[in-house]
Design a protein around this motif. Sequence first.
Motif, PDB file in Angstrom:
ATOM      1  N   VAL A   1       0.841  -1.199   0.000  1.00 30.88           N
ATOM      2  CA  VAL A   1       0.000   0.000   0.000  1.00 30.88           C
ATOM      3  C   VAL A   1       0.878   1.252   0.000  1.00 30.88           C
ATOM      4  O   VAL A   1       0.527   2.267  -0.617  1.00 30.88           O
ATOM      5  N   GLY A   2       2.051   1.172   0.625  1.00 34.88           N
ATOM      6  CA  GLY A   2       2.984   2.299   0.557  1.00 34.88           C
ATOM      7  C   GLY A   2       3.456   2.531  -0.871  1.00 34.88           C
ATOM      8  O   GLY A   2       3.459   3.660  -1.373  1.00 34.88           O
ATOM      9  N   GLY A   3       3.826   1.449  -1.538  1.00 32.07           N
ATOM     10  CA  GLY A   3       4.258   1.563  -2.930  1.00 32.07           C
ATOM     11  C   GLY A   3       3.145   2.075  -3.825  1.00 32.07           C
ATOM     12  O   GLY A   3       3.363   2.939  -4.685  1.00 32.07           O
ATOM     13  N   ASN A   4       1.939   1.569  -3.607  1.00 35.83           N
ATOM     14  CA  ASN A   4       0.821   1.990  -4.455  1.00 35.83           C
ATOM     15  C   ASN A   4       0.413   3.431  -4.196  1.00 35.83           C
ATOM     16  O   ASN A   4      -0.100   4.107  -5.090  1.00 35.83           O
ATOM     17  N   HIS A   5       0.620   3.907  -2.974  1.00 31.89           N
ATOM     18  CA  HIS A   5       0.383   5.323  -2.686  1.00 31.89           C
ATOM     19  C   HIS A   5       1.265   6.173  -3.609  1.00 31.89           C
ATOM     20  O   HIS A   5       0.797   7.133  -4.232  1.00 31.89           O
ATOM     21  N   GLY A   6       2.523   5.790  -3.714  1.00 32.72           N
ATOM     22  CA  GLY A   6       3.426   6.496  -4.626  1.00 32.72           C
ATOM     23  C   GLY A   6       2.983   6.382  -6.076  1.00 32.72           C
ATOM     24  O   GLY A   6       2.985   7.362  -6.823  1.00 32.72           O
ATOM     25  N   VAL A   7       2.559   5.186  -6.464  1.00 35.35           N
ATOM     26  CA  VAL A   7       2.094   4.980  -7.843  1.00 35.35           C
ATOM     27  C   VAL A   7       0.872   5.848  -8.122  1.00 35.35           C
ATOM     28  O   VAL A   7       0.751   6.472  -9.181  1.00 35.35           O
ATOM     29  N   ALA A   8      -0.042   5.911  -7.156  1.00 32.54           N
ATOM     30  CA  ALA A   8      -1.265   6.687  -7.351  1.00 32.54           C
ATOM     31  C   ALA A   8      -0.948   8.172  -7.494  1.00 32.54           C
ATOM     32  O   ALA A   8      -1.624   8.899  -8.224  1.00 32.54           O
ATOM     33  N   LEU A   9       0.101   8.630  -6.807  1.00 32.40           N
ATOM     34  CA  LEU A   9       0.465  10.046  -6.876  1.00 32.40           C
ATOM     35  C   LEU A   9       1.284  10.370  -8.117  1.00 32.40           C
ATOM     36  O   LEU A   9       1.082  11.400  -8.761  1.00 32.40           O
TER      37      LEU A   9
END
Lengths: 340, 340
Positions: free
Chosen positions: B104-112
Amino acid sequence: MIRGQNPRAPHERGVPGAGRAAAAAPLRTRRCRAAPPTTTVAVERPAAASAPTCEVGGVLHTPHPSSFLNNNTSFAEEFRIRGNECGADQHANITTIANLLQEVGGNHGVALWGRADSGFASMPGMDHLIFVATRIQLRMEAYPKWGDLVRLETYFAEDGRLATRRDWHITDAITGAYLGAATSTWVTINMDTRKLSKLPDSVRSRWLSLAPSPPRAVLPPEATKRKLPDFPADAALTGPLVSARRSDVDPNGHINNVCYLSWALEAVPQKVYEKYNLMEVEMDFKAECHAGDTVQVLGHPLTDLSNGNGCAQQFLHALRKPDGGEVWRARTTWVPKAKK
Amino acid sequence: MIRGQNPRAPHERGVPGAGRAAAAAPLRTRRCRAAPPTTTVAVERPAAASAPTCEVGGVLHTPHPSSFLNNNTSFAEEFRIRGNECGADQHANITTIANLLQEVGGNHGVALWGRADSGFASMPGMDHLIFVATRIQLRMEAYPKWGDLVRLETYFAEDGRLATRRDWHITDAITGAYLGAATSTWVTINMDTRKLSKLPDSVRSRWLSLAPSPPRAVLPPEATKRKLPDFPADAALTGPLVSARRSDVDPNGHINNVCYLSWALEAVPQKVYEKYNLMEVEMDFKAECHAGDTVQVLGHPLTDLSNGNGCAQQFLHALRKPDGGEVWRARTTWVPKAKK
């Protein structure tokens, strides 16, 4: 507050809002819209937060709900590939795919018969009988990347007098592209005697009513059930001695059989692991493992490793306990990676 | 076709339509209804199959789409716990939770900032700078079971002059029940020099505009950043020597740091592993590992193991390379499992 770590070699991982400085994507947040109406599980959810949410589905795909297809004779689920399921090339490795085969197979049972309190789902009338996998064959044309949504459709069939079969068809859920397929052979044994035991006719006929008719097969029959050679006395390749970890134990109380595959891959030469894609694995399951078991990892090339560009490579693999008992035997087929 | 396996001890796993014969759930298929309108990724999907699908959401929960919350200052995702992520008690183990924190940390970056071509997502302006985790603290009140839908909400904050923080709040997505929380400390280093390097002010201010203001914290400050004792010279507990596996390599090309935790747990006494729940782990990351590295697993009790019922137990853990270099140090806190 740096807490004294050595800044020269700390552990790089994840993103506290970022990560490796590699991409040049513009800073942006996704377009906002009102929360979509919930569908499948709406009645069970707490009320949604009143603040509008910003969807990020364009880059973070949401799986469709699990579903039955084809008059309830097949079952499909979608999974978004996670970062920790990918290697340095950002592609899922074969153990990820093998774990997804297990998950969708287990969930097919759950969808049909509900969730069991122990082990995996079970079919009524199966008292003292359990299905055990004796063989799984997995063939991948292409591996998904981190963030890809993969779709696995699965169905079963009878396979002779005592055995049953489960097949899986694996596609990219967004593009529909074919990724791979797998087939497996299962027998029923009596939990108490540990002997092969026929499924009662009434259970078998009820079970078959949930299978495609005529049977469907994902791989041509002549490409399946190919006998694995005996493992040679002089294994050319060995991996590190493995100690089965507690975190590898699955809900059945045994070591998850996908671990066997990851152990076996340690014996493959580095050049092959780096320059080839694992296209197919054919696995025979012969014994179970428990946490703390020590296992010897053996490999043997079936092809000439000095073969040049474009040639596939094959290996035979075996896992053995200290007493020599074989836990698992497999054959892997590798094809050269496409030049970039 | 049984193919010569020993039927007395084959590998039990999964379900070709069933599994262990444990439950007495009635044979049923779920109610059918028309396929729901797709929401998030509709434009990208191929046309749905014309046959009606049977939803199984009542037993197989579908995650909500990933989303930004709180004026885009936090990010949430849901994950359904998989069978292979659970142990013999059908509950997720701590490595599963740690993997979800990463995802979820990685995907937070991807989403941003979109998806990077290598490693994980990255923020514009981060040229040659990368975030690296120096510390993660994870506290679990309860562990989800196979099939449970968990929700992780995450956000970041500044943490002194050089460091940043990422927190996670973990709940049961269906009931809303609190499951646990985690916090982590990150520094930025220069990829080329491997030295600590300050985030440029312009990048830092842009990054902070995406963080909650005032900062939110999932754990009381006095319960975080507690210094770990030096590891004693005479470790009372050792696990098997570990060889880092190829399948443990992550998209950054290093061993996924969650593996450290699963290795360390091998040194915990069997009685503690069986009778206690791992309530908290505080981890300091000190060096990275690569495939093939050999690692020594050490543990040491911080509490009297002869303490009776109801007492928590604590252990100190260390992972060391053959040259003595410390890779990772951690403290785990265990509480007795509830009587059934």
